[in-house]
Design a protein around this motif. Sequence first.
Motif, PDB file in Angstrom:
ATOM      1  N   GLY A  71      -4.188  44.355  69.366  1.00  0.00           N
ATOM      2  CA  GLY A  71      -3.051  45.298  69.675  1.00  0.00           C
ATOM      3  C   GLY A  71      -2.291  44.213  70.339  1.00  0.00           C
ATOM      4  O   GLY A  71      -1.059  44.464  70.857  1.00  0.00           O
ATOM      5  N   ARG A  72      -2.401  42.826  70.455  1.00  0.00           N
ATOM      6  CA  ARG A  72      -1.789  41.764  71.083  1.00  0.00           C
ATOM      7  C   ARG A  72      -0.747  41.158  70.010  1.00  0.00           C
ATOM      8  O   ARG A  72      -1.483  40.238  69.279  1.00  0.00           O
ATOM      9  CB  ARG A  72      -2.618  41.006  71.949  1.00  0.00           C
ATOM     10  N   THR A  73       0.516  41.041  69.993  1.00  0.00           N
ATOM     11  CA  THR A  73       1.271  40.465  68.942  1.00  0.00           C
ATOM     12  C   THR A  73       1.261  38.977  69.164  1.00  0.00           C
ATOM     13  O   THR A  73       1.237  38.233  68.219  1.00  0.00           O
ATOM     14  CB  THR A  73       2.601  40.987  68.867  1.00  0.00           C
ATOM     15  N   GLY A  74       1.316  38.474  70.227  1.00  0.00           N
ATOM     16  CA  GLY A  74       1.452  37.072  70.413  1.00  0.00           C
ATOM     17  C   GLY A  74       0.240  36.425  70.006  1.00  0.00           C
ATOM     18  O   GLY A  74       0.245  35.353  69.281  1.00  0.00           O
ATOM     19  N   ILE A 133      -2.610  32.721  66.630  1.00  0.00           N
ATOM     20  CA  ILE A 133      -3.909  32.122  66.022  1.00  0.00           C
ATOM     21  C   ILE A 133      -3.584  32.009  64.388  1.00  0.00           C
ATOM     22  O   ILE A 133      -4.052  30.722  63.953  1.00  0.00           O
ATOM     23  CB  ILE A 133      -5.061  33.098  66.051  1.00  0.00           C
ATOM     24  N   PRO A 134      -3.399  32.773  63.579  1.00  0.00           N
ATOM     25  CA  PRO A 134      -2.990  32.323  62.132  1.00  0.00           C
ATOM     26  C   PRO A 134      -1.917  31.379  62.167  1.00  0.00           C
ATOM     27  O   PRO A 134      -2.212  30.465  61.094  1.00  0.00           O
ATOM     28  CB  PRO A 134      -2.165  33.687  61.848  1.00  0.00           C
ATOM     29  N   ALA A 135      -0.868  30.980  62.915  1.00  0.00           N
ATOM     30  CA  ALA A 135      -0.019  29.926  62.843  1.00  0.00           C
ATOM     31  C   ALA A 135      -0.791  28.564  62.963  1.00  0.00           C
ATOM     32  O   ALA A 135      -0.547  27.548  62.173  1.00  0.00           O
ATOM     33  CB  ALA A 135       1.048  29.954  63.576  1.00  0.00           C
ATOM     34  N   VAL A 136      -1.528  28.423  64.163  1.00  0.00           N
ATOM     35  CA  VAL A 136      -2.355  27.336  64.353  1.00  0.00           C
ATOM     36  C   VAL A 136      -3.442  26.894  62.958  1.00  0.00           C
ATOM     37  O   VAL A 136      -3.651  26.077  62.573  1.00  0.00           O
ATOM     38  CB  VAL A 136      -3.302  27.559  65.777  1.00  0.00           C
ATOM     39  N   LEU A 137      -4.146  28.297  62.556  1.00  0.00           N
ATOM     40  CA  LEU A 137      -5.053  27.863  61.522  1.00  0.00           C
ATOM     41  C   LEU A 137      -4.114  27.578  60.345  1.00  0.00           C
ATOM     42  O   LEU A 137      -4.881  26.965  59.490  1.00  0.00           O
ATOM     43  CB  LEU A 137      -5.733  29.249  61.154  1.00  0.00           C
ATOM     44  N   ALA A 138      -2.987  28.175  59.890  1.00  0.00           N
ATOM     45  CA  ALA A 138      -2.323  27.550  58.898  1.00  0.00           C
ATOM     46  C   ALA A 138      -1.988  26.102  58.947  1.00  0.00           C
ATOM     47  O   ALA A 138      -2.276  25.341  57.950  1.00  0.00           O
ATOM     48  CB  ALA A 138      -1.040  28.294  58.670  1.00  0.00           C
ATOM     49  N   VAL A 139      -1.640  25.602  60.036  1.00  0.00           N
ATOM     50  CA  VAL A 139      -1.476  24.073  60.380  1.00  0.00           C
ATOM     51  C   VAL A 139      -2.497  23.348  60.278  1.00  0.00           C
ATOM     52  O   VAL A 139      -2.832  22.283  59.286  1.00  0.00           O
ATOM     53  CB  VAL A 139      -1.052  24.088  61.678  1.00  0.00           C
ATOM     54  N   LEU A 140      -3.952  24.001  60.589  1.00  0.00           N
ATOM     55  CA  LEU A 140      -5.007  23.316  60.482  1.00  0.00           C
ATOM     56  C   LEU A 140      -5.410  23.179  58.849  1.00  0.00           C
ATOM     57  O   LEU A 140      -5.971  22.215  58.263  1.00  0.00           O
ATOM     58  CB  LEU A 140      -6.186  23.865  61.287  1.00  0.00           C
ATOM     59  N   ALA A 141      -5.293  24.307  58.234  1.00  0.00           N
ATOM     60  CA  ALA A 141      -5.662  24.493  56.733  1.00  0.00           C
ATOM     61  C   ALA A 141      -4.772  23.408  55.981  1.00  0.00           C
ATOM     62  O   ALA A 141      -5.222  22.651  54.969  1.00  0.00           O
ATOM     63  CB  ALA A 141      -5.491  25.814  56.230  1.00  0.00           C
TER      64      ALA A 141
END
Length: 266
Positions: free
Chosen positions: A185-188, A193-201
């Motif tokens: 339920g936490r939008t931040g 997390i997906p943004a950071v993982l997208a950069v790492l990917a």
Amino acid sequence: MLANVLLKTLRDQGRVLLAWAVSLALIVATYAAIWPSVKSQPSMSDFIDQMPEAFRSLFATSSADMSTPTGYIQVELLSFMGPIAVLIYAISAGAGSIGGEEDRHTMDLLLGNPVGRGRVVVDKFFAMVLGTFLLAAVIGLSLVIEGNMADLVLPPDKVAAAMLHLALLGVVFGSLALGLSASTGRTGLSRGIPAVLAVLAYIVNALAPLVEAFRRIQKASPFYQYVGQDPLRKGPAWDSVLVSALTIAVLLALAVAGFRRRDVAG
């Protein structure tokens, strides 16, 4: 309308989607307008060829030829701007799907209607998918229509293949954001997390030719499924499409399970 969560979500996102679509069409128009000056400058391709391999690998493909329409679009649009735009939308839509309702204190009203929690998550998921595919379609249609006006001619079937892979890339990370949103339920957190993982990917896929450790895990990167088999040149890579689809299905199942088992703040 509240009983149909999918239609409600699409209605709520209507203006946002329109703004995204217009903006992306204008971005593609800008690239198309610049193309005539780029193709007359063969030094652009020479410049890329002279770059260190580590920098060239950050493009959609290190062998892209900027003097051709396909190479130009690979470098200028599909390497950075296209994925960034689609990922921002998909991650934001996924993160706001459940957490956003709770932040606005509308979740109690939504769940007070004859819809189960699983239905809420699935409908929110399909709204995110439809929005992501819509934006990818806008980019693809703009490339074909606006590109033809500027002699930036690309095969429509190859453009469609590239947009399919681009949309799936967005949906993978959008589904991860949805899962985190449904479970916490936490939008931040669901955006971060997906943004950071997208950069790492992205880094793993881009630097895999240079780093042995990255090479071993490259095919696990969603960015490999996106551009690893060069869909703008070769057409759809169905094995990559299948991997992305399975990843999305697993993330959706986890999102449904996570939302069903936790207490929900109105």
